[in-house]
Scaffold this motif. Structure first.
Motif, PDB file in Angstrom:
ATOM      1  N   HIS A  53      41.501  25.236  46.712  1.00  0.00           N
ATOM      2  CA  HIS A  53      42.583  24.580  47.730  1.00  0.00           C
ATOM      3  C   HIS A  53      43.488  25.686  48.361  1.00  0.00           C
ATOM      4  O   HIS A  53      43.633  26.513  47.466  1.00  0.00           O
ATOM      5  N   TYR A  54      43.754  25.206  49.534  1.00  0.00           N
ATOM      6  CA  TYR A  54      45.064  26.054  49.860  1.00  0.00           C
ATOM      7  C   TYR A  54      46.174  25.303  49.593  1.00  0.00           C
ATOM      8  O   TYR A  54      46.113  24.118  49.396  1.00  0.00           O
ATOM      9  N   GLY A  55      47.424  26.023  49.804  1.00  0.00           N
ATOM     10  CA  GLY A  55      48.942  25.266  49.529  1.00  0.00           C
ATOM     11  C   GLY A  55      49.337  24.160  49.852  1.00  0.00           C
ATOM     12  O   GLY A  55      49.387  22.957  49.324  1.00  0.00           O
ATOM     13  N   TYR A  56      48.924  23.892  51.249  1.00  0.00           N
ATOM     14  CA  TYR A  56      49.530  22.927  51.973  1.00  0.00           C
ATOM     15  C   TYR A  56      48.380  21.523  51.438  1.00  0.00           C
ATOM     16  O   TYR A  56      49.222  20.651  51.437  1.00  0.00           O
ATOM     17  N   GLU A  57      47.335  22.035  51.208  1.00  0.00           N
ATOM     18  CA  GLU A  57      46.452  20.902  50.852  1.00  0.00           C
ATOM     19  C   GLU A  57      46.637  20.556  49.299  1.00  0.00           C
ATOM     20  O   GLU A  57      46.463  19.251  48.995  1.00  0.00           O
ATOM     21  N   ILE A  58      46.943  21.210  48.737  1.00  0.00           N
ATOM     22  CA  ILE A  58      47.434  20.950  47.032  1.00  0.00           C
ATOM     23  C   ILE A  58      48.514  19.928  47.186  1.00  0.00           C
ATOM     24  O   ILE A  58      48.690  19.062  46.492  1.00  0.00           O
ATOM     25  N   MET A  89      43.564  34.474  44.884  1.00  0.00           N
ATOM     26  CA  MET A  89      43.928  33.947  46.144  1.00  0.00           C
ATOM     27  C   MET A  89      43.035  34.720  47.074  1.00  0.00           C
ATOM     28  O   MET A  89      42.765  35.870  46.971  1.00  0.00           O
ATOM     29  N   GLN A  90      42.761  33.966  48.096  1.00  0.00           N
ATOM     30  CA  GLN A  90      41.911  34.678  49.040  1.00  0.00           C
ATOM     31  C   GLN A  90      42.266  34.064  50.700  1.00  0.00           C
ATOM     32  O   GLN A  90      42.316  32.880  50.686  1.00  0.00           O
ATOM     33  N   THR A  91      42.701  35.048  51.285  1.00  0.00           N
ATOM     34  CA  THR A  91      43.144  34.644  52.730  1.00  0.00           C
ATOM     35  C   THR A  91      41.806  34.216  53.637  1.00  0.00           C
ATOM     36  O   THR A  91      41.041  35.228  53.722  1.00  0.00           O
ATOM     37  N   VAL A  92      41.632  33.242  54.160  1.00  0.00           N
ATOM     38  CA  VAL A  92      40.634  32.965  55.071  1.00  0.00           C
ATOM     39  C   VAL A  92      41.194  32.695  56.424  1.00  0.00           C
ATOM     40  O   VAL A  92      42.232  32.030  56.492  1.00  0.00           O
ATOM     41  N   ALA A 119      44.029  31.529  65.321  1.00  0.00           N
ATOM     42  CA  ALA A 119      45.113  32.346  64.389  1.00  0.00           C
ATOM     43  C   ALA A 119      45.684  31.858  63.032  1.00  0.00           C
ATOM     44  O   ALA A 119      46.435  32.434  62.713  1.00  0.00           O
ATOM     45  N   VAL A 120      45.359  30.644  62.674  1.00  0.00           N
ATOM     46  CA  VAL A 120      45.746  30.484  61.497  1.00  0.00           C
ATOM     47  C   VAL A 120      45.149  30.673  60.205  1.00  0.00           C
ATOM     48  O   VAL A 120      43.807  30.781  60.118  1.00  0.00           O
ATOM     49  N   GLU A 121      45.940  31.332  59.267  1.00  0.00           N
ATOM     50  CA  GLU A 121      45.431  31.750  58.009  1.00  0.00           C
ATOM     51  C   GLU A 121      45.820  31.058  57.038  1.00  0.00           C
ATOM     52  O   GLU A 121      47.071  30.260  56.903  1.00  0.00           O
ATOM     53  N   LYS A 122      44.951  30.580  55.942  1.00  0.00           N
ATOM     54  CA  LYS A 122      45.206  29.824  54.869  1.00  0.00           C
ATOM     55  C   LYS A 122      44.728  30.513  53.853  1.00  0.00           C
ATOM     56  O   LYS A 122      43.871  31.582  53.472  1.00  0.00           O
ATOM     57  N   ASN A 123      45.717  30.441  52.770  1.00  0.00           N
ATOM     58  CA  ASN A 123      45.472  31.192  51.488  1.00  0.00           C
ATOM     59  C   ASN A 123      44.756  30.069  50.546  1.00  0.00           C
ATOM     60  O   ASN A 123      45.556  29.236  49.895  1.00  0.00           O
ATOM     61  N   VAL A 124      43.508  30.267  50.041  1.00  0.00           N
ATOM     62  CA  VAL A 124      42.964  29.637  49.388  1.00  0.00           C
ATOM     63  C   VAL A 124      43.015  30.038  47.970  1.00  0.00           C
ATOM     64  O   VAL A 124      42.722  31.289  47.737  1.00  0.00           O
ATOM     65  N   TYR A 125      43.155  28.926  46.987  1.00  0.00           N
ATOM     66  CA  TYR A 125      43.261  29.615  45.624  1.00  0.00           C
ATOM     67  C   TYR A 125      42.174  29.030  44.829  1.00  0.00           C
ATOM     68  O   TYR A 125      41.697  27.632  45.053  1.00  0.00           O
TER      69      TYR A 125
END
Lengths: 175, 175
Positions: free
Chosen positions: B16-21, B55-58, B63-69
């Motif tokens: 998941h990425y942060g916002y989603e968590i 963490m992996q940035t996708v 232009a939106v980047e998400k940091n997926v953990y």
DNA sequence: CACAACATGTAAGATGTTACATGATTGA
DNA sequence: TCAATCATGTAACATCTTACATGTTGTG
């Protein structure tokens, strides 16, 4: 920070030194609200900085120094304003580790999950017994009401745990 | 810190990425356990430092980047160890401002004290109604159990408040 | 175009615990 | 003399909230 107001309330009766405040407070709360020196002394310093209390060092027996704190008029005013406030913060919450773990219980073996619930129920039962006994002892009315509150909460938790156990067993039946 | 384990538990299902968590967690908890970004992002960073997650940035849309953990083996092991732990911290406590103020209530005019109790009882009754209604809505079993726990606690508080009001009135009768 | 929702973070402060550090006094 | 209790504090850490700071994307 409610400790701040607890201190002001105690000092509003009479001056106290730090060590004594901790003792009186915990005695008043019947060990349901322990405070550490690591919290107490910095808080007293902050209260002094805010001019809500004054500090005076007095000689105790021989070489012992005590820092006696007294409430100021400003402090008394602040305390009474707090006491009369209608929208005090309510801390009733269920942000504890056990409740959280419920959401993930299905990732354990059924046997282990049931065992965890059983242990929790046992623990709650023990605490229920402790506070039930404490209710039978004599003491000031306010302390008694506090113990009674704790007891009612624990009984609520106990009832809830029973419901949880029923649900868990219905959800993933043994055989 | 239980948030740490809540995050690991969510990531144990899927990355998941942060916002989603934050969304998933609060949805799971039915708003009974809100978390702030000021707590979430630093916690995720610490989990990464401890090698419990990666963490992996996708790239998202444009232009939106998400940091997926994602959880690591070490993280999964840590999570399961926590989940199976038998002595989880229990946060059941009564360290709230209202309870504290009970000890000092006698320094208010009787009239004002009674009014404070009345307002508190009203507030608790409103919360009781809110959670009672929430119980009637449909949802996942675990969320329902959580709401049920809150409801039982609130009802315990309600019962306690009734007892307090009786005691206060006995202690300092009106006429 | 404006506003809500999406997305990520930092900084400062409130609140609290635990461990450390020091020393005096009292009672067995 | 030894341990418990009295007495005061600091430092580091843990947890959490609030406010700040920035920019994108979708919808009416």
């Amino acid at each position: 920070m409610s400790l701040k107001f607890a201190i002001l309330g105690l000092l509003d009766e009479e001056p106290h030194y730090g060590y004594e405040i901790k003792q009186k407070f915990e005695q008043m709360m019947g060990s349901l609200w322990p405070i550490s020196y690591g919290q107490l002394y910095p808080t007293l310093r902050k209260l002094a900085e805010e001019k809500l209390v004054t500090m005076q060092t007095v000689q105790g027996k021989k070489a012992v120094e005590k820092n006696v704190y007294s409430i100021t008029n400003s402090g008394r005013e602040r305390f009474l304003r707090w006491l009369g406030k209608k929208d005090k913060k309510d801390q009733l919450s269920i942000k504890d580790e056990f409740t959280l773990s419920l959401f993930f219980l299905h990732r354990l073996e059924k046997q282990q999950a049931v065992e965890l619930l059983r242990l929790k129920a046992e623990d709650v039962k023990n605490r229920e017994r402790t506070y039930s006994e404490e209710m039978r002892s004599h003491g000031p009315i306010y302390k008694k009401l506090l113990t009674r509150k704790m007891l009612l909460y624990i009984q609520a938790e106990q009832a809830w745990l029973q419901e949880v156990m029923v649900e868990i067993n219905i959800d993933c039946p043994e055989a």
